[in-house]
Design an enzyme around this catalytic site. Structure first.
Site: not given
Ligand code: ZN
Length: 481
Positions: A305-306, A356, A360, A447
């Site tokens: 993620d991210d 995503h 955020h 991540h």
């Molecule tokens: Zn995240």
């Protein structure tokens, strides 16, 4: 180097400008009318020209975020080669906010109340010629007036110096400028005349209050004042836009160059950087569809993620290719816009690219319109980069409810193995956690913005491959179970 085709660039640019138009609100006040102050107007309403960050050579987005609903924070700011002093100023401001939030909310401090969340996102205002301008927007639900505060950061490549927003106005014209600003604010609903005088009484408090100024595309200067700076917190944000004709005589030499670059940007940015890194983009290409049958063999879905982040995502892609592993990336829209070439490389290598959100936030705290904007902007950026719209989304912090689900056709994906890699940043521990907790058909959360998580991946792939695991995307796992 970047290999994006012209056609894709145009798609991305139109996606960016469309989304900017959707969120920019009315531009009725800029340029033509006299100054405008509207309590409650969103600072994002500034009609800035959209900048394509993927054109900024050597750009890195510095990101820090959690994935835990009891400690929800996400912050990002850009690091542009040549503008180190400006990056340092943003880093200092962001880290102070993060430290305050983490000590109060995440480490069992007194501030662990429900509903607290810190989000710092960035937007490029100008990135051309010898001028760079960035706005950081901080949504801090734990702050005393709760809500949004914004700051603009400026870099003067000609002088090799970071500039405050007030540096757009010539020193000798600041008294006239402030007097005109006060005139525009006086008498507006919610304005506190005494607070107005105090706020602008001395140079230090002027500079602190006037920390968000940017030009409109028609050359006007828009000043944004956060909640509570010149009025009651409940009155919200104030904006004042000075038309071009009125503001131009008051501008500094730097201010004039920023105004010109906002109205008619040069084709490229040159801040005089001595070294601009050109991170490699992996070129691995998947050979056809994945025919792994998860009914017959042991599958696992690693998710990252991210990102994307340079150079971490590129390093990760190289490790994954060595084991022919397929994974799922849940990308953040503002990072996709900065590095579409990495997202394209993910898709080309046979990985799945999911959504995503744009920057955020906890989606359950937003209105349905805001949720739709967060997801739609990101899907558009992913489609512009890869040619394919995503079908999955991962809600930040795993926070999802019926209202969020009702705003989108994307399917939510949570996880069952949480590495908490964002918290301890230790490659050995990440690898050990995944290897110890892995089970057949697990969805593992990691991540790819953290070098320590990326460094853990070869050991994970080596050990789990030896134990008979096959690494598949989330959609593949779901489809073959
Ligand atoms: Zn995240």
């Amino acid at each position: 180097m970047r290999t994006r085709t012209l056609a894709t660039s145009l798609v991305l640019l139109s996606a960016l400008s469309l989304t900017a138009a959707c969120s920019s609100g009315s531009d009725a006040s800029s340029g033509t009318s006299s100054a405008d102050a509207r309590p409650g107007a969103a600072p994002t309403a500034s009609p800035v020209r959209s900048v394509d960050p993927s054109k900024i050579k050597g750009l890195e987005i510095v990101s820090d975020s959690s994935e835990q609903s009891s400690c929800p924070f996400a912050a990002s700011y850009p690091d542009v080669p040549g503008a180190e002093a400006m990056t340092a100023a943003m880093k200092k401001d962001v880290e102070e906010r993060l430290a305050g939030f983490r000590s109060g909310v995440c480490n069992g401090g007194s501030g662990g109340a429900e509903g607290r969340e810190l989000n710092v996102s960035h937007q490029f205002l100008v990135a051309s010629g010898d001028v760079l301008g960035v706005r950081l927007s901080t949504q801090d639900h734990s702050g005393a007036g709760s809500g949004l505060s914004t700051s603009t950061y400026w870099y003067d490549g000609k002088a090799g110096a970071s500039r405050k927003a007030l540096g757009l106005v010539a020193d000798g014209s600041q008294d006239d400028f402030i007097a005109a600003l006060k005139d525009q604010l006086k008498g507006r609903e919610g304005i506190d005349a005494a607070a107005l005088d105090t706020t602008f009484s001395d140079p230090a408090s002027r500079t602190a209050a006037l920390d968000d100024m940017a030009f409109t595309t028609s050359g006007g200067l828009r000043v944004t004042l956060d909640r509570g700076e010149v009025g009651a917190p409940a009155a919200g944000t104030y904006m004042v836009t000075f038309p071009k004709k009125m503001i131009t005589p008051w501008l500094s030499g730097f201010g004039q160059r920023v105004q010109r670059q906002t109205m008619t940007p040069d084709r490229s940015l040159d801040l005089g950087a001595e070294h601009i890194p050109t991170p490699a983009v992996p070129t691995h290409t998947a050979s056809g569809d994945d025919d792994t049958d998860c009914k017959k063999v042991t599958c696992i879905a690693l998710t990252f993620d991210d990102g994307p982040a340079a150079p971490e995502t590129a390093t990760l892609l190289t490790s994954l290719a060595q084991y022919k592993a397929r994974v799922t990336f849940f990308t953040v829209g503002q990072n996709v816009a900065a590095h579409p070439e990495l997202v394209r490389a993910e898709a080309r290598a046979g990985h799945e690219v999911g959504n995503h959100s744009w920057n955020h936030p906890d989606l359950t705290k937003l209105t349905p319109e805001q949720v739709a904007s967060q997801l739609n902007r990101t899907s558009a950026a992913i489609k512009a980069a890869t040619g394919k719209a995503p079908t999955l989304f991962r809600p930040p912090y795993g926070a999802v409810n019926a209202q969020v689900k009702a705003t989108t056709t994307l399917s939510p994906v949570l996880w069952d193995v949480d590495t908490e890699d964002w918290k301890y940043r230790d490659a050995d521990k990440v690898a050990r956690t995944v290897i110890d907790k892995a089970q057949r058909n697990s969805v593992v959360l990691m991540h790819d913005i953290h070098p320590t998580s990326v460094a853990a991946v070869p050991e994970i792939l080596r050990t789990l491959t030896a134990r008979g695991y096959h690494f598949v995307t989330v959609s593949h796992l779901r489809a073959t179970l």
